[in-house]
Write a protein that holds these residues in place. Structure first.
Motif, mmCIF file in Angstrom:
data_model
loop_
_atom_site.group_PDB
_atom_site.id
_atom_site.type_symbol
_atom_site.label_atom_id
_atom_site.label_comp_id
_atom_site.label_asym_id
_atom_site.label_seq_id
_atom_site.Cartn_x
_atom_site.Cartn_y
_atom_site.Cartn_z
ATOM 1 N N VAL A 140 56.861 30.364 37.395
ATOM 2 C CA VAL A 140 55.417 30.519 37.107
ATOM 3 C C VAL A 140 54.659 29.393 37.824
ATOM 4 O O VAL A 140 54.292 28.398 37.218
ATOM 5 C CB VAL A 140 55.142 30.519 35.581
ATOM 6 C CG1 VAL A 140 55.517 31.851 34.954
ATOM 7 C CG2 VAL A 140 55.897 29.419 34.868
ATOM 8 N N ASP A 141 54.451 29.575 39.137
ATOM 9 C CA ASP A 141 53.982 28.468 39.970
ATOM 10 C C ASP A 141 52.504 28.120 39.837
ATOM 11 O O ASP A 141 52.044 27.135 40.401
ATOM 12 C CB ASP A 141 54.358 28.716 41.443
ATOM 13 C CG ASP A 141 53.732 29.984 41.989
ATOM 14 O OD1 ASP A 141 53.133 30.740 41.193
ATOM 15 O OD2 ASP A 141 53.851 30.219 43.203
ATOM 16 N N LYS A 142 51.738 28.928 39.090
ATOM 17 C CA LYS A 142 50.298 28.606 38.942
ATOM 18 C C LYS A 142 50.009 27.900 37.613
ATOM 19 O O LYS A 142 48.861 27.580 37.319
ATOM 20 C CB LYS A 142 49.452 29.890 38.976
ATOM 21 C CG LYS A 142 49.693 30.797 40.170
ATOM 22 C CD LYS A 142 48.642 30.591 41.235
ATOM 23 C CE LYS A 142 48.790 31.468 42.451
ATOM 24 N NZ LYS A 142 50.153 31.625 42.977
ATOM 25 N N SER A 143 51.033 27.698 36.822
ATOM 26 C CA SER A 143 50.823 27.153 35.472
ATOM 27 C C SER A 143 51.055 25.659 35.387
ATOM 28 O O SER A 143 52.042 25.156 35.926
ATOM 29 C CB SER A 143 51.786 27.808 34.480
ATOM 30 O OG SER A 143 51.281 29.011 34.040
ATOM 31 N N PRO A 144 50.163 24.952 34.647
ATOM 32 C CA PRO A 144 50.522 23.575 34.297
ATOM 33 C C PRO A 144 51.661 23.630 33.271
ATOM 34 O O PRO A 144 51.648 24.486 32.372
ATOM 35 C CB PRO A 144 49.248 23.008 33.672
ATOM 36 C CG PRO A 144 48.361 24.164 33.376
ATOM 37 C CD PRO A 144 48.841 25.354 34.136
ATOM 38 N N VAL A 145 52.642 22.743 33.439
ATOM 39 C CA VAL A 145 53.807 22.743 32.537
ATOM 40 C C VAL A 145 53.919 21.371 31.874
ATOM 41 O O VAL A 145 53.816 20.339 32.547
ATOM 42 C CB VAL A 145 55.110 23.036 33.331
ATOM 43 C CG1 VAL A 145 56.331 22.959 32.411
ATOM 44 C CG2 VAL A 145 55.039 24.392 34.015
ATOM 45 N N VAL A 146 54.094 21.364 30.571
ATOM 46 C CA VAL A 146 54.376 20.117 29.857
ATOM 47 C C VAL A 146 55.726 20.284 29.174
ATOM 48 O O VAL A 146 55.933 21.231 28.414
ATOM 49 C CB VAL A 146 53.284 19.780 28.815
ATOM 50 C CG1 VAL A 146 53.640 18.497 28.065
ATOM 51 C CG2 VAL A 146 51.918 19.627 29.493
ATOM 52 N N ARG A 147 56.641 19.374 29.523
ATOM 53 C CA ARG A 147 57.983 19.431 28.934
ATOM 54 C C ARG A 147 58.044 18.456 27.759
ATOM 55 O O ARG A 147 57.598 17.310 27.867
ATOM 56 C CB ARG A 147 59.000 19.035 30.010
ATOM 57 C CG ARG A 147 60.422 19.113 29.563
ATOM 58 C CD ARG A 147 61.341 18.809 30.749
ATOM 59 N NE ARG A 147 62.674 18.471 30.294
ATOM 60 C CZ ARG A 147 63.612 17.946 31.062
ATOM 61 N NH1 ARG A 147 63.367 17.701 32.347
ATOM 62 N NH2 ARG A 147 64.790 17.673 30.563
ATOM 63 N N VAL A 148 58.597 18.938 26.668
ATOM 64 C CA VAL A 148 58.630 18.149 25.439
ATOM 65 C C VAL A 148 60.069 17.962 24.964
ATOM 66 O O VAL A 148 60.847 18.905 24.962
ATOM 67 C CB VAL A 148 57.842 18.889 24.319
ATOM 68 C CG1 VAL A 148 57.925 18.122 22.998
ATOM 69 C CG2 VAL A 148 56.387 19.119 24.717
ATOM 70 N N MET A 149 60.429 16.734 24.576
ATOM 71 C CA MET A 149 61.698 16.517 23.890
ATOM 72 C C MET A 149 61.381 16.163 22.434
ATOM 73 O O MET A 149 60.964 15.064 22.126
ATOM 74 C CB MET A 149 62.485 15.394 24.579
ATOM 75 C CG MET A 149 63.761 14.970 23.859
ATOM 76 S SD MET A 149 64.796 16.301 23.193
ATOM 77 C CE MET A 149 65.250 17.202 24.656
ATOM 78 N N PRO A 150 61.521 17.153 21.551
ATOM 79 C CA PRO A 150 61.195 16.909 20.135
ATOM 80 C C PRO A 150 62.427 16.432 19.360
ATOM 81 O O PRO A 150 63.488 16.233 19.953
ATOM 82 C CB PRO A 150 60.788 18.304 19.658
ATOM 83 C CG PRO A 150 61.606 19.233 20.501
ATOM 84 C CD PRO A 150 61.937 18.521 21.791
ATOM 85 N N ASN A 151 62.281 16.235 18.068
ATOM 86 C CA ASN A 151 63.466 16.014 17.227
ATOM 87 C C ASN A 151 63.288 16.655 15.851
ATOM 88 O O ASN A 151 62.175 17.033 15.475
ATOM 89 C CB ASN A 151 63.880 14.530 17.162
ATOM 90 C CG ASN A 151 62.941 13.666 16.349
ATOM 91 O OD1 ASN A 151 62.010 14.150 15.729
ATOM 92 N ND2 ASN A 151 63.194 12.374 16.349
ATOM 93 N N THR A 152 64.384 16.825 15.127
ATOM 94 C CA THR A 152 64.339 17.605 13.879
ATOM 95 C C THR A 152 63.547 16.945 12.738
ATOM 96 O O THR A 152 63.079 17.680 11.862
ATOM 97 C CB THR A 152 65.752 17.963 13.377
ATOM 98 O OG1 THR A 152 66.571 16.813 13.476
ATOM 99 C CG2 THR A 152 66.345 19.095 14.154
ATOM 100 N N PRO A 153 63.356 15.620 12.673
ATOM 101 C CA PRO A 153 62.507 15.092 11.605
ATOM 102 C C PRO A 153 61.069 15.636 11.624
ATOM 103 O O PRO A 153 60.290 15.365 10.709
ATOM 104 C CB PRO A 153 62.571 13.568 11.821
ATOM 105 C CG PRO A 153 63.925 13.366 12.401
ATOM 106 C CD PRO A 153 64.098 14.543 13.335
ATOM 107 N N MET A 154 60.756 16.438 12.624
ATOM 108 C CA MET A 154 59.482 17.179 12.596
ATOM 109 C C MET A 154 59.403 18.031 11.337
ATOM 110 O O MET A 154 58.317 18.327 10.842
ATOM 111 C CB MET A 154 59.408 18.127 13.794
ATOM 112 C CG MET A 154 58.964 17.448 15.037
ATOM 113 S SD MET A 154 58.831 18.693 16.309
ATOM 114 C CE MET A 154 57.754 17.845 17.416
ATOM 115 N N LEU A 155 60.569 18.440 10.837
ATOM 116 C CA LEU A 155 60.617 19.271 9.625
ATOM 117 C C LEU A 155 59.978 18.569 8.441
ATOM 118 O O LEU A 155 59.521 19.211 7.505
ATOM 119 C CB LEU A 155 62.078 19.621 9.282
ATOM 120 C CG LEU A 155 62.711 20.708 10.144
ATOM 121 C CD1 LEU A 155 64.213 20.706 9.986
ATOM 122 C CD2 LEU A 155 62.139 22.072 9.776
ATOM 123 N N VAL A 156 59.976 17.237 8.459
ATOM 124 C CA VAL A 156 59.343 16.480 7.375
ATOM 125 C C VAL A 156 58.127 15.693 7.913
ATOM 126 O O VAL A 156 57.746 14.662 7.365
ATOM 127 C CB VAL A 156 60.357 15.535 6.677
ATOM 128 C CG1 VAL A 156 61.374 16.332 5.882
ATOM 129 C CG2 VAL A 156 61.068 14.623 7.673
#
Ligand SMILES: NC(=O)c1ccc[n+]([C@@H]2O[C@H](COP(=O)([O-])OP(=O)(O)OC[C@H]3O[C@@H](n4cnc5c(N)ncnc54)[C@H](OP(=O)(O)O)[C@@H]3O)[C@@H](O)[C@H]2O)c1
Length: 265
Positions: free
Chosen positions: A108-124
């Motif tokens: 998808v060469d026309k799209s801005p892309v943001v790559r995210v490395m999340p973690n599971t404590p997002m659950l809380v």
């Protein structure tokens, strides 16, 4: 164009993010919709999250302003091929470990892309995310993604070369801390304390210590020195950690995990 957030994949991590966005009031149930692979999980997720969840990636991508890639890494390419004609330059946020922004931009060469490395404590709502920007993403996209993910924790921006280190420290990090809690609780139990009580002691001490580091102007070594006073028992424990080379242990844990994260990409 609608302003909806469309999740491709709605598993553990996507659900944690969606719950945080909804409970914080940052977004409403009508602003988010998602897909899963099977009808069964779509209806289960729809009931739990109270959002529309279906199995048609194209329909959801078409009806979204922002697309979040949240399937397993090995499914990302297939999903992108499926939705590429619906993307039309929309912001793509990817939470897939090891999938580079270039790999996404190739499809998808026309799209801005943001790559995210999340973690599971997002659950809380205590998550930690590292983000990096693809070649078309600007400060505007960085600001939006940072604000969005701040609803479920903290966010730092890094370069794409550094994202494997983020993976090792905060993506995999919860497992390292769980292991340390287990080791300390087991050590307490071995000396005669109930395992459950030893675990409570370890957990609350970790929470309190983390808050101390966050809330004081002292450096981490200064905080160590403030507890490990000369001639006291803590000094004996800290000396033992040094004798067993704890800094080398964690250097190796982080290095090997980052190497593996890099190899996955
Ligand atoms: N879990 C973590 O600790 C963690 C940490 C950092 C990053 N991540 C990243 O987060 C991403 C998701 O991980 P997860 O743990 O949330 O995985 P997960 O729980 O297995 O969820 C995967 C989701 O993708 C759906 N899916 C599979 N194939 C699909 C397709 N072709 N189209 C649309 N949806 C599809 C699945 O649907 P069904 O349920 O119907 O199969 C499920 O909803 C991964 O890329 C991972 O690298 C995870």
């Amino acid at each position: 164009m609608s302003n909806k957030l469309g999740f491709m994949g709605c598993g553990e991590m996507a659900s944690a993010i969606i719950k945080g966005l909804l409970s914080s009031g940052f977004m409403h149930t009508s602003d988010i919709h998602a897909t899963t692979h099977t009808d069964k999980s779509a209806s289960a997720k729809s009931k739990i999250l109270k959002i529309k969840v279906i199995t048609n990636n194209k329909d959801i991508a078409k009806d979204s302003e922002i697309i979040v890639l949240a399937t397993k890494p090995n499914q990302i390419e297939e999903v992108l091929q499926e939705i590429k004609n619906e993307v039309n330059g929309k912001l793509i946020i990817s939470i897939a470990a090891g999938v580079s922004t270039a790999k996404i931009e190739n499809i998808v060469d026309k799209s801005p892309v943001v790559r995210v490395m999340p973690n599971t404590p997002m659950l809380v709502s205590e998550g930690m995310c590292g983000i990096c920007l693809g070649k078309l993403a600007t400060e505007k996209e960085e600001k939006f993604v940072t604000e969005m993910l701040s609803q479920v924790g903290k966010v730092v921006t890094v370069t794409e070369e550094q994202i494997d280190i983020v993976t090792a420290i905060s993506g995999s990090g919860p497992a390292f801390f769980y292991q340390i809690f287990e080791d300390i609780a087991q050590a307490g139990a071995k000396l005669g304390l109930d395992y459950e009580k030893a675990l409570i002691l370890a957990l609350q001490t970790a929470i309190g210590s983390a808050k101390m580091v966050q809330n004081t102007t002292k450096t981490v070594p200064e905080l160590v020195a403030s507890v490990a006073t000369k001639g006291g028992c803590t000094e004996v424990g800290v000396s033992e950690m040094k004798a067993l080379n704890s800094s080398n242990l964690f250097a190796e844990v982080i290095r090997k995990t980052a190497e593996k994260a890099h190899a996955l990409g």
